[in-house]
Motif scaffolding. Structure first.
Motif, PDB file in Angstrom:
ATOM      1  N   MET A 192       0.826  -1.212   0.000  1.00  0.00           N
ATOM      2  CA  MET A 192       0.000   0.000   0.000  1.00  0.00           C
ATOM      3  C   MET A 192       0.858   1.258   0.000  1.00  0.00           C
ATOM      4  SD  MET A 192      -3.227  -0.923   2.493  1.00  0.00           S
ATOM      5  CE  MET A 192      -2.198  -1.144   3.949  1.00  0.00           C
ATOM      6  N   ALA A 193       1.885   1.273   0.851  1.00  0.00           N
ATOM      7  CA  ALA A 193       2.751   2.461   0.931  1.00  0.00           C
ATOM      8  C   ALA A 193       3.511   2.668  -0.371  1.00  0.00           C
ATOM      9  CB  ALA A 193       3.724   2.305   2.095  1.00  0.00           C
ATOM     10  N   GLY A 194       3.959   1.584  -0.983  1.00  0.00           N
ATOM     11  CA  GLY A 194       4.684   1.706  -2.243  1.00  0.00           C
ATOM     12  C   GLY A 194       3.835   2.309  -3.339  1.00  0.00           C
ATOM     13  N   TYR A 195       2.614   1.820  -3.474  1.00  0.00           N
ATOM     14  CA  TYR A 195       1.734   2.334  -4.526  1.00  0.00           C
ATOM     15  C   TYR A 195       1.336   3.784  -4.242  1.00  0.00           C
ATOM     16  CZ  TYR A 195      -1.989   2.489  -8.005  1.00  0.00           C
ATOM     17  OH  TYR A 195      -2.775   2.828  -9.085  1.00  0.00           O
ATOM     18  N   LEU A 196       0.877   4.039  -3.030  1.00  0.00           N
ATOM     19  CA  LEU A 196       0.325   5.360  -2.725  1.00  0.00           C
ATOM     20  C   LEU A 196       1.388   6.449  -2.688  1.00  0.00           C
ATOM     21  CD1 LEU A 196      -2.297   4.401   0.012  1.00  0.00           C
ATOM     22  CD2 LEU A 196      -2.722   5.035  -2.371  1.00  0.00           C
ATOM     23  N   SER A 197       2.621   6.106  -2.347  1.00  0.00           N
ATOM     24  CA  SER A 197       3.669   7.130  -2.294  1.00  0.00           C
ATOM     25  C   SER A 197       3.927   7.717  -3.676  1.00  0.00           C
ATOM     26  CB  SER A 197       4.951   6.541  -1.710  1.00  0.00           C
ATOM     27  OG  SER A 197       5.403   5.442  -2.485  1.00  0.00           O
TER      28      SER A 197
END
Length: 295
Positions: A192-197
């Motif tokens: 999630m953090a990878g995509y949203l960043s």
């Protein structure tokens, strides 16, 4: 056999290196053919959507058919002419029939895959982690080649990688299994953090400049790396890829007069940074924390 390889890391590394060369030869096929397959599929879908007559039936074209041939004279490449690296050297980098130069990228991809595979074998040993790391590495090399050629990171590679990364974290101690790299919560948070960043950076840049700074494939690739390696290594991956990308981009503009307005694929830098993080990420972070006095 596994016990022998586990007890002899040099033998394991040599075997994996040779196998990696063979895989690299196949990755050259994937890098060239997969985008063509996708483009043909898009064309068929567009004609169907526009209710236009279908094009004449084309020759079967996939990852296994037709056999590899010279693009210049259409002479089929024999098995002996397809031996990784060695055949290129024996043929002196030219087609055996028409003497057209063979792109240097083919032996480079083969050698890169072999060396990267050998490094992984030496690092992880004969373990399940080695097998998983090999699969991720080979996929990253294929994505790098495709993105360089077409500025495209196919969902047919990134999405399975994402789910595989999440699945590898689902080990259960009571069942006698364990997560290969990270636990499920860390994997899911990393995805999630990878995509949203990068998604956030994309929209901030687009709102500010009116331009698209990167593609959605980059978001998915960083989500993949987050699912495999966890959210803790994402800052390292982003910093490494951004720094290397900036240096290469400036060098291309200054030395090769690359137009600043012409986009440069970001996927290869993400892939390289992700592989470095896979191999030495924890050590790099630990060293930084010690040198900075934070630990």
């Amino acid at each position: 056999m596994i016990e022998i390889l586990a007890a002899n890391p040099v033998l394991l590394t040599v075997i994996v290196f040779i196998f990696g060369l063979l895989v690299g030869s196949f990755l050259n096929v994937v890098i060239y053919r997969l985008p063509v397959m996708m483009q043909r599929g898009w064309r068929r879908d567009c004609l169907e959507m526009l209710e236009q007559p279908a094009e004449a039936e084309e020759e079967v074209f996939n990852l296994t058919r037709p056999r590899s041939r010279c693009p210049q004279c259409s002479t089929q490449i024999t098995a002996l002419q397809n031996i990784p690296v060695i055949s290129y050297l024996v043929l002196r980098g030219k087609c055996a029939s028409c003497k057209t130069p063979i792109p240097k990228r083919y032996p480079v991809v083969e050698l890169l895959t072999g060396v990267a595979s050998a490094v992984i074998a030496w690092h992880f040993g004969a373990t399940p982690e080695m097998l998983a790391a090999l699969g991720l590495t080979w996929a990253l090399i294929a994505l790098t080649g495709i993105d360089i050629d077409h500025q495209l990171l196919p969902d047919s590679i990134t999405l399975p990688l994402l789910w595989i990364g999440l699945a590898l974290s689902l080990g259960h101690p009571q069942a006698g299994t364990h997560a290969l790299f990270i636990d499920p919560v860390t994997a899911l948070t990393g995805a999630m953090a990878g995509y949203l960043s990068l998604w956030s950076v994309y929209w901030l840049f687009k709102i500010t400049t009116g331009k698209e700074g990167m593609g959605y494939g980059d978001f998915k690739l960083l989500a993949v790396l987050g699912a495999w390696l966890g959210w803790q290594l994402l800052p390292l991956i982003i910093i490494l890829s951004a720094v290397v990308g900036a240096i290469v981009g400036i060098a291309m503009i200054v030395l090769f007069r690359h137009q600043a307005s012409k986009p440069i694929p970001f996927g290869p830098y993400l892939a390289a940074a992700g592989w470095i993080a896979l191999m030495w990420g924890d050590r790099i972070v630990e060293t930084y924390l010690q040198l900075s006095g934070l630990r």
